[in-house]
Write an enzyme that holds these catalytic residues in place. Sequence first.
Site, short mmCIF file in Angstrom:
data_model
loop_
_atom_site.label_atom_id
_atom_site.label_comp_id
_atom_site.label_asym_id
_atom_site.label_seq_id
_atom_site.Cartn_x
_atom_site.Cartn_y
_atom_site.Cartn_z
CG HIS A 13 -0.40 -0.08 2.52
ND1 HIS A 13 -0.18 -1.26 3.17
CD2 HIS A 13 0.06 0.89 3.35
CE1 HIS A 13 0.36 -1.02 4.35
NE2 HIS A 13 0.53 0.26 4.49
CB CYS A 45 -32.03 -2.46 -5.79
SG CYS A 45 -31.88 -0.68 -5.63
C1 PCO Z 1 -25.09 -0.67 -11.75
C2 PCO Z 1 -25.44 0.55 -12.55
C3 PCO Z 1 -24.20 1.17 -13.11
C4 PCO Z 1 -26.35 0.14 -13.70
O1 PCO Z 1 -26.68 1.28 -14.44
C5 PCO Z 1 -26.20 1.56 -11.68
O2 PCO Z 1 -27.37 0.94 -11.18
C6 PCO Z 1 -25.34 2.01 -10.51
O3 PCO Z 1 -24.34 2.70 -10.71
N1 PCO Z 1 -25.69 1.57 -9.31
C7 PCO Z 1 -24.86 1.88 -8.18
C8 PCO Z 1 -25.73 2.12 -7.03
C9 PCO Z 1 -25.66 0.96 -6.11
O4 PCO Z 1 -24.60 0.54 -5.73
N2 PCO Z 1 -26.87 0.45 -5.75
C10 PCO Z 1 -26.99 -0.53 -4.78
C11 PCO Z 1 -28.23 -0.99 -4.53
S1 PCO Z 1 -29.56 -0.38 -5.48
#
Ligand code: PCO
Length: 201
Positions: free
Chosen positions: A85, A170
């Site tokens: 690191h 989600c």
């Molecule tokens: C995965 C992606 C890039 C698809 O377009 C987008 O949903 C995103 O950046 N999500 C990150 C947010 C996250 O960590 N959500 C966790 C639970 S909802």
Amino acid sequence: MDTRRSCKLLLAATGSVAALKIPNLIKALLEIPPEQMTYDFEVHLVVTEHAKHFFKMSDLPTDVKVYDDSLEWQAWKQRGDPVLHIELGKLADIMVIAPLDANTLAKMAQGLCDNLLTCTTRAWDMSKPLIFCPAMNTRMWEHPVTAQQIKLLKEWGHQEIPPISKTLMCGDTGIGAMAEVDTIVKKIISVADVKFNVKFD
Ligand SMILES: CC(C)(CO)[C@@H](O)C(=O)NCCC(=O)N/C=C\S
């Protein structure tokens, strides 16, 4: 022989589902047309254990060196051995944490260092640019602690690429999605240009 300088980019991925974009981000950085740049990117990738769940190492371009927690302990056995690191911090010109998940944001804000990534940021040379791309569920993003922690990182001089509003993995819709790869690439180039794109008149 390619005598172009290389910008040593220390990319770091943490345990947000947005880490699925890491292969695309690296490919975008390594595929920038050479005529557009006066230097190349040399990409080194630090991953947390949780980040590993979201993409396959086999999807990464072959010339990317990947470092994880186990490598830290393999590298150091006795006095005189390299401390990974510390070496990564010395090697890097720029650090980019994409995605920065809520847990790692909190660890950085409190100075916790319990893995290769947070030990690297904890020992970071603050005269070098550090760019971070938060990514988390909207409910986490909106929790008041998030803004407090991001404010702290920016007061230290770290540069945020803010999350964007999307229908998240989600199903929730709102702010929390990592910035688009194109946005992140453009920001990295603008920061790297300061040091590397010096045009000799
Ligand atoms: C995965 C992606 C890039 C698809 O377009 C987008 O949903 C995103 O950046 N999500 C990150 C947010 C996250 O960590 N959500 C966790 C639970 S909802």
